[in-house]
Each structure stands twice: as structure tokens, then as C-alpha cells.
Design an enzyme around this catalytic site. Structure first.
Site, PDB file in Angstrom:
ATOM      1  N   ASP A 130       0.920  -0.461   0.139  1.00  0.00           N
ATOM      2  CA  ASP A 130      -0.283   0.143  -0.115  1.00  0.00           C
ATOM      3  C   ASP A 130       0.855   1.273   0.280  1.00  0.00           C
ATOM      4  O   ASP A 130       1.549   1.510   0.493  1.00  0.00           O
ATOM      5  CB  ASP A 130      -1.009   0.256   1.546  1.00  0.00           C
ATOM      6  CG  ASP A 130      -2.075   0.849   0.593  1.00  0.00           C
ATOM      7  OD1 ASP A 130      -3.353   0.396   0.877  1.00  0.00           O
ATOM      8  OD2 ASP A 130      -2.171   2.118   1.443  1.00  0.00           O
ATOM      9  N   ILE A 131       0.217   2.410  -0.940  1.00  0.00           N
ATOM     10  CA  ILE A 131       1.327   3.470  -0.842  1.00  0.00           C
ATOM     11  C   ILE A 131       1.910   4.160  -0.073  1.00  0.00           C
ATOM     12  O   ILE A 131       2.042   4.398   0.471  1.00  0.00           O
ATOM     13  CB  ILE A 131       0.754   4.477  -2.328  1.00  0.00           C
ATOM     14  CG1 ILE A 131       2.181   5.006  -3.039  1.00  0.00           C
ATOM     15  CG2 ILE A 131      -0.523   4.856  -2.177  1.00  0.00           C
ATOM     16  CD1 ILE A 131       1.662   5.967  -4.040  1.00  0.00           C
TER      17      ILE A 131
ATOM     18  N   ASN B 106     -13.357  -2.975   2.530  1.00  0.00           N
ATOM     19  CA  ASN B 106     -13.655  -1.789   2.675  1.00  0.00           C
ATOM     20  C   ASN B 106     -14.670  -2.206   1.262  1.00  0.00           C
ATOM     21  O   ASN B 106     -14.465  -2.647   0.522  1.00  0.00           O
ATOM     22  CB  ASN B 106     -13.170  -0.986   2.706  1.00  0.00           C
ATOM     23  CG  ASN B 106     -11.875  -0.962   3.800  1.00  0.00           C
ATOM     24  OD1 ASN B 106     -13.078  -1.210   5.097  1.00  0.00           O
ATOM     25  ND2 ASN B 106     -11.060  -0.377   4.198  1.00  0.00           N
TER      26      ASN B 106
ATOM     27  N   GLU C 270     -12.349   3.637  -1.295  1.00  0.00           N
ATOM     28  CA  GLU C 270     -12.106   4.947  -1.286  1.00  0.00           C
ATOM     29  C   GLU C 270     -11.574   3.925  -3.471  1.00  0.00           C
ATOM     30  O   GLU C 270     -12.520   5.166  -4.026  1.00  0.00           O
ATOM     31  CB  GLU C 270     -10.257   5.962  -1.205  1.00  0.00           C
ATOM     32  CG  GLU C 270     -11.002   6.430   0.135  1.00  0.00           C
ATOM     33  CD  GLU C 270     -10.179   6.767   0.669  1.00  0.00           C
ATOM     34  OE1 GLU C 270      -8.876   6.684   0.308  1.00  0.00           O
ATOM     35  OE2 GLU C 270     -10.068   7.315   1.223  1.00  0.00           O
TER      36      GLU C 270
ATOM     37  N   HIS D  46     -10.143  -4.912  -2.862  1.00  0.00           N
ATOM     38  CA  HIS D  46      -8.901  -5.460  -2.415  1.00  0.00           C
ATOM     39  C   HIS D  46      -9.671  -5.762  -1.290  1.00  0.00           C
ATOM     40  O   HIS D  46      -9.698  -5.296  -0.357  1.00  0.00           O
ATOM     41  CB  HIS D  46      -7.953  -4.512  -2.695  1.00  0.00           C
ATOM     42  CG  HIS D  46      -8.784  -2.381  -2.049  1.00  0.00           C
ATOM     43  ND1 HIS D  46      -9.430  -1.946  -3.378  1.00  0.00           N
ATOM     44  CD2 HIS D  46      -8.596  -2.208  -1.124  1.00  0.00           C
ATOM     45  CE1 HIS D  46      -9.639  -0.829  -2.116  1.00  0.00           C
ATOM     46  NE2 HIS D  46      -9.683  -0.884  -1.171  1.00  0.00           N
ATOM     47  N   MET D  47      -8.411  -6.899  -1.278  1.00  0.00           N
ATOM     48  CA  MET D  47      -7.797  -7.092   0.904  1.00  0.00           C
ATOM     49  C   MET D  47      -6.416  -6.312   0.889  1.00  0.00           C
ATOM     50  O   MET D  47      -6.179  -6.178   0.209  1.00  0.00           O
ATOM     51  CB  MET D  47      -7.877  -8.932   0.988  1.00  0.00           C
ATOM     52  CG  MET D  47      -8.650  -9.772   0.863  1.00  0.00           C
ATOM     53  SD  MET D  47      -7.888 -11.525   1.088  1.00  0.00           S
ATOM     54  CE  MET D  47      -9.805 -12.123   0.597  1.00  0.00           C
ATOM     55  N   HIS D  48      -6.743  -5.279   2.433  1.00  0.00           N
ATOM     56  CA  HIS D  48      -6.124  -5.521   2.509  1.00  0.00           C
ATOM     57  C   HIS D  48      -5.399  -6.510   4.279  1.00  0.00           C
ATOM     58  O   HIS D  48      -6.354  -6.474   4.549  1.00  0.00           O
ATOM     59  CB  HIS D  48      -6.457  -4.133   3.769  1.00  0.00           C
ATOM     60  CG  HIS D  48      -6.969  -2.421   2.996  1.00  0.00           C
ATOM     61  ND1 HIS D  48      -5.669  -1.461   2.640  1.00  0.00           N
ATOM     62  CD2 HIS D  48      -8.218  -2.624   2.626  1.00  0.00           C
ATOM     63  CE1 HIS D  48      -6.645  -0.561   2.172  1.00  0.00           C
ATOM     64  NE2 HIS D  48      -8.293  -1.218   2.289  1.00  0.00           N
TER      65      HIS D  48
HETATM   66  P1  AMP Z   1     -10.135   1.414   0.787  1.00  0.00           P
HETATM   67  O1  AMP Z   1      -9.942   3.186   1.167  1.00  0.00           O
HETATM   68  O2  AMP Z   1     -10.502   0.076   1.243  1.00  0.00           O
HETATM   69  O3  AMP Z   1     -10.348   1.392  -0.460  1.00  0.00           O
HETATM   70  O4  AMP Z   1      -8.227   1.263   0.196  1.00  0.00           O
HETATM   71  C1  AMP Z   1      -7.844   2.035  -1.012  1.00  0.00           C
HETATM   72  C2  AMP Z   1      -6.055   2.093  -0.314  1.00  0.00           C
HETATM   73  O5  AMP Z   1      -5.105   1.790  -1.496  1.00  0.00           O
HETATM   74  C3  AMP Z   1      -5.425   2.676   0.341  1.00  0.00           C
HETATM   75  O6  AMP Z   1      -5.288   2.526   1.463  1.00  0.00           O
HETATM   76  C4  AMP Z   1      -4.406   3.645  -0.329  1.00  0.00           C
HETATM   77  O7  AMP Z   1      -2.819   3.995   0.209  1.00  0.00           O
HETATM   78  C5  AMP Z   1      -4.192   2.346  -1.363  1.00  0.00           C
HETATM   79  N1  AMP Z   1      -3.506   3.131  -2.398  1.00  0.00           N
HETATM   80  C6  AMP Z   1      -3.991   4.027  -3.345  1.00  0.00           C
HETATM   81  N2  AMP Z   1      -3.373   4.007  -4.379  1.00  0.00           N
HETATM   82  C7  AMP Z   1      -2.051   3.426  -4.554  1.00  0.00           C
HETATM   83  C8  AMP Z   1      -1.149   3.108  -5.299  1.00  0.00           C
HETATM   84  N3  AMP Z   1      -1.101   3.791  -6.496  1.00  0.00           N
HETATM   85  N4  AMP Z   1      -0.858   1.853  -5.286  1.00  0.00           N
HETATM   86  C9  AMP Z   1      -1.010   1.463  -3.902  1.00  0.00           C
HETATM   87  N5  AMP Z   1      -1.813   2.169  -3.060  1.00  0.00           N
HETATM   88  C10 AMP Z   1      -2.626   2.930  -2.868  1.00  0.00           C
END
Ligand code: AMP
Length: 114
Positions: free
Chosen positions: A31-32, A88, A96, A101-103
Site C-alpha cells: 500500500d502506498i 472495505n 476509496e 482489494h484485501m488489505h
Molecule cells: P480503500 O479505502 O479500502 O479503498 O483502500 C484503498 C487503498 O489503496 C488505500 O490504503 C490507499 O493507500 C491505497 N492506494 C491508493 N493508490 C495506491 C497506489 N497507487 N499504490 C498502492 N496503494 C494505493
């Protein structure tokens, strides 16, 4: 909002990300903006927008994502101390990026929501 193209570009390596693993079904990358010492995302290679779009046809992809998340936790040596796997969904779930995606979060004692 069509922000799912960010993850499509990561899969195709059109934008940079620290890809830890990739196979025919999933891509795994850091994750970025990590919210824990280890914060990794596991995504399907074919677009599924939200958990609501899991269906009879694609449900095996989720099992593979889960399996790879656990394998990744073991490789990162966080499996014994433990970790969280979070998905989420939509506005109230705090999604977002509109690409399922799975965290995978770990490396420290994490707060719980309940
Ligand atoms: P969510 O709030 O569950 O949709 O999580 C989206 C996640 O994607 C967040 O934790 C962001 O930090 C991550 N994210 C967004 N853009 C990137 C990217 N270019 N590379 C890696 N992670 C990202």
C-alpha cells in the site's frame, strides 16, 4: 468515480508499485500509504468493483485471494503474532478505490473497531 484504473495500471505495470507477487489470478503489492508496519493489498487481476460483485461465477477468486494473503503473511513473518485482513465496501465501509482489494495489515498490535 472510475478510480479503479489505478489498480488496473499497477497490474499491467504501467504505473509503479512494489509488486510482491503476481500470478494469473491476483496481484499483491505494498500500500502506498501504509497504516501499519506491514500493509499489503491483494487484488484480483480481473476487475471486480466491490464485495457486492462477488457472485457464483467469480467466488473462487476470493478464496485464492485469501489463500495468497495468508501465504504473504507467512512470508512476511507476521503470521504467528497475527494480522488483519480487511475488505472495505462502498461509502459506509470506507472503500476509496472502486476495485475490490484485501488489505493485509500487521507488524504491530492493531486497533480493533469493536
Ligand atoms: P480503500 O479505502 O479500502 O479503498 O483502500 C484503498 C487503498 O489503496 C488505500 O490504503 C490507499 O493507500 C491505497 N492506494 C491508493 N493508490 C495506491 C497506489 N497507487 N499504490 C498502492 N496503494 C494505493
Amino acid at each position: 468515480m472510475n478510480n479503479y484504473s489505478i489498480f488496473q495500471k499497477i497490474i499491467k505495470k504501467e504505473i509503479s508499485a512494489n509488486i510482491l507477487y503476481q500470478d494469473k489470478i491476483v496481484t499483491v503489492f505494498d500500500d502506498i500509504k501504509p497504516k501499519a508496519p506491514i500493509h499489503i493489498l491483494i487484488i484480483p487481476n480481473n476487475l471486480i468493483k466491490t464485495a457486492n460483485d462477488i457472485n457464483k461465477k467469480n467466488k473462487d477468486i476470493i478464496a485464492h485471494m485469501f489463500y495468497i494473503a495468508v501465504q504473504t503473511a507467512k512470508e512476511k513473518k507476521i503470521s504467528q503474532d497475527g494480522y488483519k485482513i480487511i475488505i472495505n465496501c462502498n461509502k459506509h465501509g470506507g472503500q476509496e478505490i472502486n476495485y475490490l482489494h484485501m488489505h493485509l495489515l500487521g507488524g504491530a498490535k492493531l486497533k480493533t473497531l469493536y
